[in-house]
Design an enzyme around this catalytic site. Sequence first.
Site, mmCIF file in Angstrom:
data_model
loop_
_atom_site.group_PDB
_atom_site.id
_atom_site.type_symbol
_atom_site.label_atom_id
_atom_site.label_comp_id
_atom_site.label_asym_id
_atom_site.label_seq_id
_atom_site.Cartn_x
_atom_site.Cartn_y
_atom_site.Cartn_z
ATOM 1 N N LEU A 3 0.833 -1.247 0.015
ATOM 2 C CA LEU A 3 -0.099 0.112 0.030
ATOM 3 C C LEU A 3 0.786 1.285 0.193
ATOM 4 C CD1 LEU A 3 -2.917 -0.874 2.342
ATOM 5 C CD2 LEU A 3 -3.033 -0.935 -0.019
ATOM 6 N N VAL A 21 1.965 4.544 -2.729
ATOM 7 C CA VAL A 21 0.909 5.349 -3.194
ATOM 8 C C VAL A 21 0.478 4.667 -4.540
ATOM 9 C CG1 VAL A 21 0.888 7.540 -4.634
ATOM 10 C CG2 VAL A 21 1.869 7.579 -2.438
ATOM 11 N N GLY A 59 0.199 1.143 -4.986
ATOM 12 C CA GLY A 59 -0.788 0.142 -4.611
ATOM 13 C C GLY A 59 -2.158 0.808 -4.152
ATOM 14 N N ARG A 106 2.545 -4.687 4.996
ATOM 15 C CA ARG A 106 3.286 -5.372 6.167
ATOM 16 C C ARG A 106 3.269 -4.510 7.439
ATOM 17 N NH1 ARG A 106 9.607 -4.658 4.535
ATOM 18 N NH2 ARG A 106 9.524 -2.285 3.736
ATOM 19 N N LYS A 141 8.251 -3.454 -3.927
ATOM 20 C CA LYS A 141 9.371 -3.057 -4.655
ATOM 21 C C LYS A 141 9.924 -4.202 -5.494
ATOM 22 C CE LYS A 141 14.007 -0.609 -3.737
ATOM 23 N NZ LYS A 141 14.733 -0.131 -2.684
ATOM 24 N N ALA A 142 10.444 -3.908 -6.627
ATOM 25 C CA ALA A 142 11.013 -4.913 -7.600
ATOM 26 C C ALA A 142 12.333 -5.332 -6.843
ATOM 27 C CB ALA A 142 11.286 -4.167 -8.854
ATOM 28 N N SER A 148 1.933 1.783 -16.131
ATOM 29 C CA SER A 148 2.484 3.255 -16.426
ATOM 30 C C SER A 148 1.499 4.219 -16.350
ATOM 31 C CB SER A 148 3.230 3.278 -17.755
ATOM 32 O OG SER A 148 3.699 4.622 -17.844
ATOM 33 N N GLY A 149 1.809 5.299 -15.699
ATOM 34 C CA GLY A 149 1.133 6.588 -15.584
ATOM 35 C C GLY A 149 1.164 7.338 -14.245
ATOM 36 N N LYS A 179 6.938 -2.766 -20.643
ATOM 37 C CA LYS A 179 7.054 -1.584 -19.886
ATOM 38 C C LYS A 179 8.590 -0.943 -20.006
ATOM 39 C CE LYS A 179 6.040 1.306 -16.509
ATOM 40 N NZ LYS A 179 6.789 1.364 -15.537
ATOM 41 N N HIS A 239 9.166 1.018 -22.715
ATOM 42 C CA HIS A 239 8.385 2.357 -22.584
ATOM 43 C C HIS A 239 9.095 3.268 -21.763
ATOM 44 C CE1 HIS A 239 6.044 5.007 -19.936
ATOM 45 N NE2 HIS A 239 5.111 4.952 -20.800
ATOM 46 N N ASN A 240 9.725 2.886 -20.799
ATOM 47 C CA ASN A 240 10.490 3.769 -19.802
ATOM 48 C C ASN A 240 11.951 4.220 -20.453
ATOM 49 O OD1 ASN A 240 8.588 3.343 -17.924
ATOM 50 N ND2 ASN A 240 10.052 2.658 -16.252
ATOM 51 N N GLU A 297 10.876 6.686 -22.573
ATOM 52 C CA GLU A 297 10.691 8.004 -21.649
ATOM 53 C C GLU A 297 11.659 8.699 -21.392
ATOM 54 O OE1 GLU A 297 9.336 8.121 -17.098
ATOM 55 O OE2 GLU A 297 8.253 6.821 -18.264
ATOM 56 N N ARG A 320 41.023 -4.948 -36.964
ATOM 57 C CA ARG A 320 40.793 -6.297 -35.791
ATOM 58 C C ARG A 320 41.514 -7.271 -36.529
ATOM 59 N NH1 ARG A 320 36.041 -8.165 -35.930
ATOM 60 N NH2 ARG A 320 36.136 -8.982 -33.716
#
Length: 475
Positions: free
Chosen positions: A12, A14, A16, A35, A76-77, A129-130, A183, A186-187, A190, A446
């Site tokens: 929980l 923001v 979540g 938790r 958190k990842a 995302s958002g 995603k 996307h980032n 971004e 080379r």
Amino acid sequence: MENKHQIGLIGLAVMGENLALNIAGKGYSVAVYNRTPDKTRQFVAKAPGLALAGKFSLAELVSSLEKPRRILLMVKAGQAVDELIEALTPLLEQDDILIDGGNSYYQDTRRRAGVLSAAGIRYLGLGVSGGEDGALNGPSLMPGGSREAYDELAPLLTAIAAQIADKPCCSYVGPDGAGHYVKMIHNGIEYGDMQLIAEAYHVMQQVLKIPPAEQSSIFSAWNQSHLKSYLIEITADILQRQDSQTKLPMVDVILDSAGQKGTGKWTIHSALELGIPVPTITAAVYARFLSTFKTERLTAAQTLTGPSLIHDQDVSDLINSVRDALYASKICSYAQGFALLKAASANYRWNLKFGDIALLWRGGCIIRAQFLDKIHAAFTHNPHLTNLMLYPYFSSELARAQQGWRKVVGVCKQLGVAIPAFSASLDYYDSYRQNTLPANLLQAQRDYFGAHTYERIDIPGFFHSDWTNLPKLIK
């Protein structure tokens, strides 16, 4: 008998909280767990009119859910996700569904999907995302993993997603880590978008001395054109804001040291692994790194010399050139991102639908832009398009914009104003369109020092030369 809840949500913070409110607001009953018990109690108390129920242990949460259970993880990842999955697995049963809605690394998602599948648990890696507003009012959702699990969750996910032209910004992306990979890209795009906009601001600030409030009007005008996007919109808003303490433009009191959470770096790592050039995105990530060396830059500013910042450019003409440079570079950034998606799709056998991915990003997410309709059209016209720059609309726009693009890069190089992403984008464009690059000399070098061989232009196969015994050209 107690009614069972339709979905559980763990975490929980923001994002979540706002997703839980979004889901409950669409008529679903949600059991939530954090938790920290006080956090759970406070959250549920804030929304008495919604079907939200606080749970105070994982076992209590799991037992309160309809079967097959559906649990959204918003933690958190990284290690926290693995620890939570390990704690939940003994409590779950065959066909239950776990959904990771965090910014997880796609290879972690692939690994977790495999382990959980072997245990009979279905897993979705859900790119979200958002930001805070999107989570509450409609994010862009990029679900990947079990197709069966997605089909069961589709009514819920499409209900909470952003809606554009009555279509949800949510559709199935592909198996295992595909959702989190999309995603990540996307980032990465971004990062490129943000740096390019920052460089446009920087050129107008450093070269043309246009104050933030006036720049706000320029960006607002651009947002009524082909550059229309969320990031242009918020840039215009930022540049008109005033610091309440100093009365200075807000942007002028913010330290020029940028943070990051890692998805840009992951994009570059993947590009290196798959052999796909993403110079605009790479320049954007490195620009953030360099910005953090503030103390060193202050010393260097007193030590290292550059040219005088005096220009004789027509102001209106250069502003228009900056606009063109921004749009052309943006095309290059997206071309790189979609080229990387194409390579990953082939490498991991994901069968990504690139036009559909563009539609996912039209609303809710940070890179939402009018421009994405053109990308959807490009891949609808040619699903096998190798590079966006080759689609007629984009190739014609690049041709139209390149005079101004080159002018901006040239002026900034002469004046010593750093524009790494503009420059990298132009170099990408010029390199991609060349019949001949100097890689022939690289191959000769080379082979000379390492016997790495080379190919010839006239005979098929690979060759090695004894360079010390080759005859020299007659002068």
